[in-house]
Design a protein around this motif. Structure first.
Motif, PDB file in Angstrom:
ATOM      1  N   ARG A   1       8.556 -58.280   8.819  1.00  0.00           N
ATOM      2  CA  ARG A   1       9.996 -58.140   9.006  1.00  0.00           C
ATOM      3  C   ARG A   1      10.347 -58.007  10.483  1.00  0.00           C
ATOM      4  N   HIS A   2       9.536 -57.252  11.176  1.00  0.00           N
ATOM      5  CA  HIS A   2       9.830 -56.993  12.590  1.00  0.00           C
ATOM      6  C   HIS A   2       9.897 -58.305  13.373  1.00  0.00           C
ATOM      7  N   THR A   3       8.905 -59.161  13.209  1.00  0.00           N
ATOM      8  CA  THR A   3       8.889 -60.422  13.956  1.00  0.00           C
ATOM      9  C   THR A   3      10.051 -61.318  13.556  1.00  0.00           C
ATOM     10  N   ALA A  58      -4.708 -58.093  -0.544  1.00  0.00           N
ATOM     11  CA  ALA A  58      -5.777 -58.925   0.010  1.00  0.00           C
ATOM     12  C   ALA A  58      -5.379 -59.617   1.313  1.00  0.00           C
ATOM     13  N   THR A  59      -4.124 -59.486   1.721  1.00  0.00           N
ATOM     14  CA  THR A  59      -3.676 -60.123   2.957  1.00  0.00           C
ATOM     15  C   THR A  59      -4.347 -59.452   4.147  1.00  0.00           C
ATOM     16  N   ARG A  60      -4.989 -60.271   4.961  1.00  0.00           N
ATOM     17  CA  ARG A  60      -5.700 -59.737   6.129  1.00  0.00           C
ATOM     18  C   ARG A  60      -4.747 -59.611   7.318  1.00  0.00           C
ATOM     19  N   GLU A  61      -5.017 -58.656   8.177  1.00  0.00           N
ATOM     20  CA  GLU A  61      -4.193 -58.439   9.363  1.00  0.00           C
ATOM     21  C   GLU A  61      -4.155 -59.686  10.243  1.00  0.00           C
ATOM     22  N   GLU A  62      -5.287 -60.394  10.355  1.00  0.00           N
ATOM     23  CA  GLU A  62      -5.297 -61.605  11.177  1.00  0.00           C
ATOM     24  C   GLU A  62      -4.403 -62.694  10.599  1.00  0.00           C
ATOM     25  N   VAL A  64      -1.537 -62.052   8.974  1.00  0.00           N
ATOM     26  CA  VAL A  64      -0.186 -61.615   9.354  1.00  0.00           C
ATOM     27  C   VAL A  64       0.061 -61.937  10.823  1.00  0.00           C
ATOM     28  N   ASN A  65      -0.913 -61.672  11.679  1.00  0.00           N
ATOM     29  CA  ASN A  65      -0.763 -61.968  13.110  1.00  0.00           C
ATOM     30  C   ASN A  65      -0.591 -63.470  13.348  1.00  0.00           C
ATOM     31  N   ALA A  66      -1.324 -64.286  12.595  1.00  0.00           N
ATOM     32  CA  ALA A  66      -1.189 -65.739  12.727  1.00  0.00           C
ATOM     33  C   ALA A  66       0.208 -66.184  12.301  1.00  0.00           C
ATOM     34  N   LEU A  67       0.720 -65.611  11.213  1.00  0.00           N
ATOM     35  CA  LEU A  67       2.077 -65.944  10.768  1.00  0.00           C
ATOM     36  C   LEU A  67       3.095 -65.560  11.837  1.00  0.00           C
ATOM     37  N   ARG A  69       2.656 -65.323  15.035  1.00  0.00           N
ATOM     38  CA  ARG A  69       2.532 -66.277  16.150  1.00  0.00           C
ATOM     39  C   ARG A  69       3.246 -67.586  15.816  1.00  0.00           C
ATOM     40  N   ILE A  70       3.050 -68.087  14.619  1.00  0.00           N
ATOM     41  CA  ILE A  70       3.694 -69.345  14.206  1.00  0.00           C
ATOM     42  C   ILE A  70       5.206 -69.187  14.175  1.00  0.00           C
ATOM     43  N   LEU A  71       5.694 -68.063  13.678  1.00  0.00           N
ATOM     44  CA  LEU A  71       7.140 -67.828  13.647  1.00  0.00           C
ATOM     45  C   LEU A  71       7.717 -67.789  15.059  1.00  0.00           C
ATOM     46  N   ARG A  72       6.998 -67.154  15.981  1.00  0.00           N
ATOM     47  CA  ARG A  72       7.466 -67.116  17.382  1.00  0.00           C
ATOM     48  C   ARG A  72       7.499 -68.521  17.982  1.00  0.00           C
ATOM     49  N   GLU A  73       6.454 -69.311  17.720  1.00  0.00           N
ATOM     50  CA  GLU A  73       6.406 -70.681  18.238  1.00  0.00           C
ATOM     51  C   GLU A  73       7.534 -71.534  17.660  1.00  0.00           C
TER      52      GLU A  73
END
Length: 82
Positions: A1-3, A58-62, A64-67, A69-73
């Motif tokens: 949500r934050h991103t 089961a969602t891994r932190e990496e 979420v971080n990848a998502l 990054r993609i949203l920012r791009e």
């Protein structure tokens, strides 16, 4: 949500669960679907769609971080295209 909020994505409605619903331009949705999985929720209007992101235990932190990054791009690309 934050991103999503940070990148000025419009949240459709609040959800206290593991789901986030946001309204995106159809062109952005087409770019996103090539890179991440999300659910189609409903058409918002002629040029926007409500999509749903969901996580699980089961969602891994990496992931979420990848998502994020993609949203920012994608957000940056939208700003350049405008």
């Amino acid at each position: 949500r934050h991103t999503l909020k940070e990148q000025n994505f419009k949240l459709c409605f609040g959800s206290p669960t593991n789901q986030v619903f946001c309204i995106v331009e159809d062109s952005l949705m087409e770019r996103l679907e090539k890179q991440v999985e999300f659910g189609f929720w409903e058409k918002y209007d002629d040029t926007h769609t409500v999509i749903r992101f969901a996580t699980s235990w089961a969602t891994r932190e990496e992931d979420v971080n990848a998502l994020c990054r993609i949203l920012r791009e994608c957000s940056a690309q939208e700003k350049v295209a405008s």
